[in-house]
Design a protein around this motif. Sequence first.
Motif, short mmCIF file in Angstrom:
data_model
loop_
_atom_site.label_atom_id
_atom_site.label_comp_id
_atom_site.label_asym_id
_atom_site.label_seq_id
_atom_site.Cartn_x
_atom_site.Cartn_y
_atom_site.Cartn_z
N TYR A 39 1.94 10.27 2.96
CA TYR A 39 0.92 9.28 2.60
C TYR A 39 1.40 7.86 2.88
CZ TYR A 39 -2.05 12.66 0.11
OH TYR A 39 -2.88 13.69 -0.22
N CYS A 40 2.66 7.58 2.62
CA CYS A 40 3.18 6.22 2.82
C CYS A 40 3.06 5.81 4.29
CB CYS A 40 4.63 6.12 2.35
SG CYS A 40 5.77 7.28 3.14
N VAL A 41 3.37 6.71 5.17
CA VAL A 41 3.29 6.42 6.61
C VAL A 41 1.84 6.32 7.05
CG1 VAL A 41 3.91 7.27 8.90
CG2 VAL A 41 5.48 7.60 7.00
N ASP A 42 1.00 7.23 6.56
CA ASP A 42 -0.40 7.27 6.97
C ASP A 42 -1.21 6.08 6.49
OD1 ASP A 42 0.00 9.61 8.34
OD2 ASP A 42 -0.87 10.90 6.79
N VAL A 43 -0.87 5.54 5.32
CA VAL A 43 -1.65 4.43 4.78
C VAL A 43 -1.29 3.10 5.43
CG1 VAL A 43 -0.21 3.72 2.82
CG2 VAL A 43 -2.69 3.66 2.60
N CYS A 44 -0.16 3.05 6.10
CA CYS A 44 0.28 1.81 6.75
C CYS A 44 -0.43 1.64 8.09
CB CYS A 44 1.79 1.79 6.95
SG CYS A 44 2.35 0.23 7.67
N VAL A 45 -1.48 0.83 8.08
CA VAL A 45 -2.27 0.63 9.30
C VAL A 45 -1.52 -0.21 10.33
CG1 VAL A 45 -4.48 0.91 8.12
CG2 VAL A 45 -3.48 -1.36 8.32
N ALA A 61 4.28 0.03 10.21
CA ALA A 61 5.56 -0.59 9.85
C ALA A 61 6.50 0.34 9.12
CB ALA A 61 5.31 -1.82 8.99
N LEU A 62 6.01 1.46 8.62
CA LEU A 62 6.84 2.35 7.83
C LEU A 62 7.26 3.57 8.64
CD1 LEU A 62 7.60 1.87 4.85
CD2 LEU A 62 6.12 3.77 4.30
N ASN A 63 8.52 3.91 8.52
CA ASN A 63 9.06 5.09 9.19
C ASN A 63 9.65 6.03 8.14
OD1 ASN A 63 8.68 4.18 11.99
ND2 ASN A 63 10.15 2.61 11.39
N HIS A 64 9.31 7.30 8.25
CA HIS A 64 9.82 8.32 7.34
C HIS A 64 10.67 9.26 8.17
CE1 HIS A 64 9.86 11.64 4.49
NE2 HIS A 64 9.31 10.84 3.60
N ALA A 97 0.82 -1.21 0.00
CA ALA A 97 0.00 0.00 0.00
C ALA A 97 0.86 1.26 0.00
CB ALA A 97 -0.94 0.00 1.20
N CYS A 98 1.95 1.25 0.74
CA CYS A 98 2.81 2.43 0.82
C CYS A 98 3.41 2.77 -0.54
CB CYS A 98 3.91 2.23 1.86
SG CYS A 98 4.91 0.76 1.59
N ALA A 99 3.85 1.76 -1.27
CA ALA A 99 4.43 1.99 -2.59
C ALA A 99 3.37 2.46 -3.58
CB ALA A 99 5.10 0.72 -3.10
#
Length: 93
Positions: A49-55, A58-61, A16-18
Amino acid sequence: MKLISTDTTKCVRCRACAEVCPMGVIQISANGFPEPKSCAYQLCINCGYCVDVCVFGALNHRVRKRSSDSGAAMKRYEILQEKKKRKGESNEK
């Protein structure tokens, strides 16, 4: 330090992040986890968006943290998924 990093213990490899990244700076590695492209620092607009969409969280910006309202990211993701679905349906005809 990378602009975007993944906690592989939390990531479910949903991509989803990609998919939601408007600048296309996230690629999927050979092992299925998201990672920044080499051009990420130059192209990323820090929209988050990448961070926000990861429910799964798991993603860190490095610049953007998870926002208190992920509505914009989720709306963009839903629109992209609907377009993908319609494209798949038109290819089946």
